[in-house]
Each structure stands twice: as structure tokens, then as C-alpha cells.
Write a protein that holds these residues in place. Structure first.
Motif, mmCIF file in Angstrom:
data_model
loop_
_atom_site.group_PDB
_atom_site.id
_atom_site.type_symbol
_atom_site.label_atom_id
_atom_site.label_comp_id
_atom_site.label_asym_id
_atom_site.label_seq_id
_atom_site.Cartn_x
_atom_site.Cartn_y
_atom_site.Cartn_z
ATOM 1 N N LEU A 73 6.809 -7.410 -10.074
ATOM 2 C CA LEU A 73 8.009 -7.338 -9.247
ATOM 3 C C LEU A 73 8.450 -5.883 -9.063
ATOM 4 C CD1 LEU A 73 9.807 -9.160 -7.664
ATOM 5 C CD2 LEU A 73 11.187 -9.576 -9.692
ATOM 6 N N MET A 74 8.304 -5.046 -10.100
ATOM 7 C CA MET A 74 8.585 -3.631 -9.929
ATOM 8 C C MET A 74 7.659 -3.027 -8.881
ATOM 9 S SD MET A 74 11.137 -2.204 -11.430
ATOM 10 C CE MET A 74 10.543 -0.630 -10.831
ATOM 11 N N GLN A 75 6.397 -3.417 -8.919
ATOM 12 C CA GLN A 75 5.445 -2.921 -7.928
ATOM 13 C C GLN A 75 5.865 -3.336 -6.520
ATOM 14 O OE1 GLN A 75 1.570 -4.324 -9.119
ATOM 15 N NE2 GLN A 75 1.714 -3.369 -11.136
ATOM 16 N N LEU A 76 6.318 -4.580 -6.380
ATOM 17 C CA LEU A 76 6.755 -5.075 -5.075
ATOM 18 C C LEU A 76 7.968 -4.296 -4.570
ATOM 19 C CD1 LEU A 76 6.629 -7.175 -2.777
ATOM 20 C CD2 LEU A 76 8.096 -8.645 -4.172
ATOM 21 N N ILE A 77 8.935 -4.058 -5.445
ATOM 22 C CA ILE A 77 10.138 -3.330 -5.028
ATOM 23 C C ILE A 77 9.785 -1.941 -4.546
ATOM 24 C CG2 ILE A 77 12.312 -2.337 -5.845
ATOM 25 C CD1 ILE A 77 12.491 -4.720 -7.801
ATOM 26 N N VAL A 78 8.962 -1.233 -5.307
ATOM 27 C CA VAL A 78 8.601 0.138 -4.922
ATOM 28 C C VAL A 78 7.740 0.134 -3.663
ATOM 29 C CG1 VAL A 78 7.415 2.238 -5.661
ATOM 30 C CG2 VAL A 78 8.799 0.948 -7.293
ATOM 31 N N LYS A 79 6.849 -0.827 -3.550
ATOM 32 C CA LYS A 79 6.019 -0.926 -2.345
ATOM 33 C C LYS A 79 6.867 -1.250 -1.126
ATOM 34 C CE LYS A 79 1.924 -3.246 -0.442
ATOM 35 N NZ LYS A 79 0.827 -4.223 -0.711
ATOM 36 N N GLY A 80 7.837 -2.144 -1.305
ATOM 37 C CA GLY A 80 8.640 -2.592 -0.173
ATOM 38 C C GLY A 80 9.705 -1.605 0.264
ATOM 39 N N LYS A 81 10.331 -0.908 -0.692
ATOM 40 C CA LYS A 81 11.424 0.013 -0.362
ATOM 41 C C LYS A 81 11.008 1.482 -0.420
ATOM 42 C CE LYS A 81 15.005 -0.674 0.572
ATOM 43 N NZ LYS A 81 15.592 -0.887 1.928
ATOM 44 N N GLY A 82 10.001 1.790 -1.214
ATOM 45 C CA GLY A 82 9.607 3.176 -1.388
ATOM 46 C C GLY A 82 10.473 3.865 -2.435
ATOM 47 N N MET A 83 9.909 4.894 -3.050
ATOM 48 C CA MET A 83 10.638 5.584 -4.114
ATOM 49 C C MET A 83 11.908 6.258 -3.599
ATOM 50 S SD MET A 83 8.229 8.930 -4.736
ATOM 51 C CE MET A 83 7.833 10.053 -3.361
ATOM 52 N N GLU A 84 11.997 6.461 -2.289
ATOM 53 C CA GLU A 84 13.165 7.110 -1.699
ATOM 54 C C GLU A 84 14.379 6.195 -1.620
ATOM 55 O OE1 GLU A 84 10.238 6.793 -0.189
ATOM 56 O OE2 GLU A 84 9.359 8.808 -0.101
ATOM 57 N N LYS A 85 14.207 4.898 -1.862
ATOM 58 C CA LYS A 85 15.319 3.953 -1.732
ATOM 59 C C LYS A 85 15.562 3.130 -2.992
ATOM 60 C CE LYS A 85 16.399 4.917 2.538
ATOM 61 N NZ LYS A 85 17.693 5.549 2.873
ATOM 62 N N VAL A 86 14.868 3.439 -4.079
ATOM 63 C CA VAL A 86 15.002 2.677 -5.320
ATOM 64 C C VAL A 86 15.602 3.565 -6.403
ATOM 65 C CG1 VAL A 86 13.824 1.332 -7.094
ATOM 66 C CG2 VAL A 86 13.011 1.249 -4.720
ATOM 67 N N CYS A 87 16.646 3.068 -7.071
ATOM 68 C CA CYS A 87 17.273 3.761 -8.197
ATOM 69 C C CYS A 87 17.025 2.953 -9.465
ATOM 70 C CB CYS A 87 18.788 3.900 -7.980
ATOM 71 S SG CYS A 87 19.272 4.728 -6.462
ATOM 72 N N LEU A 88 16.414 3.545 -10.459
ATOM 73 C CA LEU A 88 16.216 2.869 -11.731
ATOM 74 C C LEU A 88 17.480 2.999 -12.566
ATOM 75 C CD1 LEU A 88 12.590 3.931 -12.709
ATOM 76 C CD2 LEU A 88 13.355 2.141 -11.139
ATOM 77 N N ILE A 89 17.918 1.890 -13.153
ATOM 78 C CA ILE A 89 19.148 1.873 -13.942
ATOM 79 C C ILE A 89 18.885 1.198 -15.284
ATOM 80 C CG2 ILE A 89 20.660 1.841 -11.922
ATOM 81 C CD1 ILE A 89 21.069 -1.231 -12.584
ATOM 82 N N THR A 90 19.744 1.506 -16.262
ATOM 83 C CA THR A 90 19.636 0.800 -17.538
ATOM 84 C C THR A 90 20.429 -0.499 -17.524
ATOM 85 O OG1 THR A 90 21.538 1.957 -18.516
ATOM 86 C CG2 THR A 90 19.350 2.958 -18.818
ATOM 87 N N ASP A 91 21.618 -0.524 -16.908
ATOM 88 C CA ASP A 91 22.553 -1.643 -17.035
ATOM 89 C C ASP A 91 22.761 -1.956 -18.515
ATOM 90 O OD1 ASP A 91 24.351 -3.586 -16.256
ATOM 91 O OD2 ASP A 91 22.837 -5.067 -15.711
ATOM 92 N N ALA A 92 22.769 -0.898 -19.342
ATOM 93 C CA ALA A 92 22.794 -1.056 -20.795
ATOM 94 C C ALA A 92 24.144 -1.541 -21.290
ATOM 95 C CB ALA A 92 22.453 0.268 -21.461
#
Length: 382
Positions: free
Chosen positions: A259-278
């Protein structure tokens, strides 16, 4: 005095740069120079001995760590949680509180304003996740606090804390447009969260300035049918709308590798922010089986993540930003792209024009890590 950072493997803007030195003066990056360039005789030399150097990692969405949460609303809770995340590589953090009552939000904001300059990292402002959410998408949010936007409440908070609140998450189907307009008027980023919105609502929110989806795939709607006809949810809308940014909880639990691969493939690294939600258990050891949450929404720590007590869903992560890097690389995403999603992309979302890149004109705000992706001591004064 000019400082020269040498022998660093520079990771910035989705690329790996080697055989370059960085010239820093007065806290700003002055130049990137070929390693063969002469060094000024009076320069301070900082030798990174082959370690990686990236822009300082940014966490847009974080509720706490080290046994504390920001919703506790105390100086100790705020500084303890921030400083633990700083020790794991975070350099810029937006303290987050989930849906709660107005007095608790006020207590948090007052405490944050009083102590944020004392943290070991940069705190540009606060992030409110609710309470204007969809009850059917509450997830780990406490349903007793979830409500439609109450104009008197949000206007009063904005009037008092508008310079401190940098982001406010909400379900756009519960807004008649006035809440997002109020955010726009004060430069506060609106984000779609815990929402059952369909495409038309998502598109309208984007057009009105709401250009971020909170933790994609977590409490975000998907395709539904009405009398046989399919309607896009938030997930599909986020892929379709090119200008929409998305968050991803990259702790290796909330989103499997594919699913991470799909998100990055679909949106590109320019539109994805990685978060902890810790949550408060982040950074602690021997926490399996520990319980937390509220009377309405209890959870348990198990399998490296917080689960609702009935184990039907997750209730937050226990990750720090170094965990995001390791887990996302393990998912098959190239390391320079992962760093981009932890630096430049969130900086663009939040309008941090001097952060997120290693280039002339940017702040000398860095995270250092080794070939095992373990965080190393930061460069003093940067």
C-alpha cells in the motif's frame, strides 16, 4: 564565520549528492561546492565522516511520546514529548491534539505558546485534529467530543490563538463553507480528516483551500454505491485530484508495504508526507500489553502499534521519524524519495519556504544518519 560541512553524503530533493561540501554562515546555507574547492583559511570544518546529511525531518502529525501527550496540556508533557522526537531525528514538529472539548484545547494552546521556544526542535505551531469530524469515521477519536463546526467556538479560538494554530483538520461534509473560510482568512491550513466525504465534497474543499488529506486509508472514505451508482470517496479523490497532498502513517503497521508503494506510485513523492501520528507510548520500551486511551475509546499496545481494545482497528502509532525512514525503505521505496517525503513535501504543505532542502538560501537545519539509517548526533548549532 563560515562553516564547511565536508565528507557528507547529502540527501535532498529526492536525490543523493556526493563529493560536495556545504558552506554555512549565520544559520543559512550559502553554497554547495565541489569537494575539490579550496577551503577558506578561517572556516570552521565539520567532518561528517561519510554519514548521510538530509534536511531536518518534519513531522506534521504527532500526538506525543515518552509517556506524554500534548493533550495533557502541561509544559512537562509538551517538552518531554518534543525532545524525545528530537532525539530520533525530528527537527520540526507540529504538536497535535485529537477531538476534545474547548477548555482542553485552550489549555494545550496556552501551554504550547509558553514553552515552544524551549524545545529541542522547531515548533511552528499547533495542529488541531477535530472536533469537527464525522461520527461514523471517528476511529480512535473520542465520539463524545465529535460535532459539526460550532461557529462561536472556532471563531473564539481563532481570535485568541490564530497566530499559533497552523492547521485544523475537519470533515468537509459537515462544513457549509464558513469554517474553511475562517481558516483561510487567518492563514490556517485546513485538512480533510475522519470523514465520509464523496468526490464532489472533496473537490469543493480543495477548491476552497483544503489541500491535504489526513492519514490516507485511516478513517477516510472509499467508493460507495447509491442505487447501484458508484461514488468516489476520499481515497479515490485524493489520487484523482493532482493538487491534493496526502499523509501516510509509515510505521509499517497502518500501511503494508504494497500500500505504501501504491501511494507513492499514485501520488508521487512530491505529494506524500510521512507522519508518525505517534501517541504517548512512542519511544518507550517494554510496552506490549500496556493499555491507554479514554473510557470511551480504550486501546492496547500490541504488535508494535496501538489497537482499539476490541482489536477492530488501530488507534495511533508508537513510531518516531527514524522508524518511518527504516520501515518505508524496507517497503521498497528508495531512500532519497523517503527523505523527500519527510522534508521538502511537508515543508511545501506548511509553507515553510526556508526549510526542507539543502540548497543556497535554505536554513541550515539538518538530520544526520548513518548507513544503517540510525540517527547520529546533530551538528552543534544547526
Amino acid at each position: 564565520m563560515v562553516s564547511i560541512i565536508k565528507n557528507a553524503r547529502i540527501v535532498s530533493d529526492g536525490k543523493l549528492l556526493e563529493n560536495q561540501w556545504i558552506a554555512v554562515k549565520d544559520g543559512m546555507i550559502e553554497a554547495l561546492l565541489p569537494a575539490s574547492s579550496p577551503i577558506p583559511g578561517d572556516a570552521q570544518i565539520i567532518d561528517l565522516k561519510g554519514n548521510y546529511l538530509s534536511p531536518g525531518w518534519i513531522d506534521l502529525h504527532c500526538h506525543g511520546a515518552g509517556g506524554h501527550e500534548f493533550i495533557d496540556g502541561t509544559r512537562e508533557a509538551i517538552l518531554s514529548a518534543c525532545n524525545l522526537h528530537a532525539a530520533h531525528g525530528t527537527r520540526i514538529l507540529y504538536p497535535t491534539v485529537s477531538a476534545t472539548d474547548i477548555p482542553t484545547i485552550e489549555k494545550f494552546l496556552i501551554a504550547l505558546d509558553a514553552c515552544r521556544q524551549d524545545a529541542d526542535l522547531i515548533i511552528p505551531g499547533a495542529h488541531l485534529e477535530g472536533p469537527y469530524l464525522a461520527p461514523e469515521m471517528c476511529g480512535g477519536q473520542d465520539p463524545q467530543y465529535i460535532t459539526a463546526p460550532v461557529e462561536a467556538d472556532y471563531q473564539a479560538l481563532i481570535a485568541r490563538f490564530g497566530d499559533l494554530i497552523t492547521r485544523w483538520d475537519y470533515a468537509p461534509e459537515r462544513d457549509d463553507g464558513r469554517f474553511q473560510d475562517a481558516l483561510n482568512a487567518h492563514g490556517i491550513l485546513g485538512a480533510i480528516a475522519h470523514s465520509a466525504a464523496e468526490y464532489d465534497v472533496v473537490k469543493r474543499a480543495l477548491e476552497n483551500g483544503c489541500h491535504l488529506v489526513t492519514h490516507l486509508y485511516s478513517c477516510t472514505s472509499t467508493i460507495t454505491r447509491h442505487q447501484g451508482f458508484r461514488h468516489l470517496g476520499i481515497i479515490e479523490s485524493a489520487y484523482l485530484l493532482d493538487d491534493m497532498y496526502v499523509e501516510a502513517i509509515a510505521d509499517g503497521c497502518h500501511l503494508p508495504a504494497e500500500l505504501m508503494q501504491l501511494i507513492v506510485k499514485g501520488k508521487g513523492m512530491e505529494k506524500v508526507c510521512l507522519i508518525t501520528d505517534a501517541i504517548r507510548h512512542a519511544g518507550l520500551t517494554k510496552i506490549t500489553g500496556q493499555a491507554g486511551g479514554t473510557d470511551s475509546v480504550p486501546y492496547i499496545i500490541e504488535d508494535g502499534v496501538a489497537k482499539l481494545a476490541d482489536r477492530s482497528a488501530f488507534a495511533g502509532s508508537i513510531a518516531t521519524t527514524d522508524v518511518l525512514l527504516k520501515r518505508t525503505c524496507k517497503a521498497g521505496i528508495p531512500m532519497p524519495q523517503v527523505i523527500r517525503m519527510m522534508t521538502k513535501t511537508p515543508a511545501e504543505v506548511m509553507g515553510l519556504q526556508e526549510y526542507g532542502s539543502i540548497a543556497p538560501g535554505y536554513r541550515a537545519c539538518f538530520t544526520v544518519f548513518d548507513e544503517n539509517l540510525d540517527v547520529q548526533p546533530n551538528i552543534p548549532g544547526m
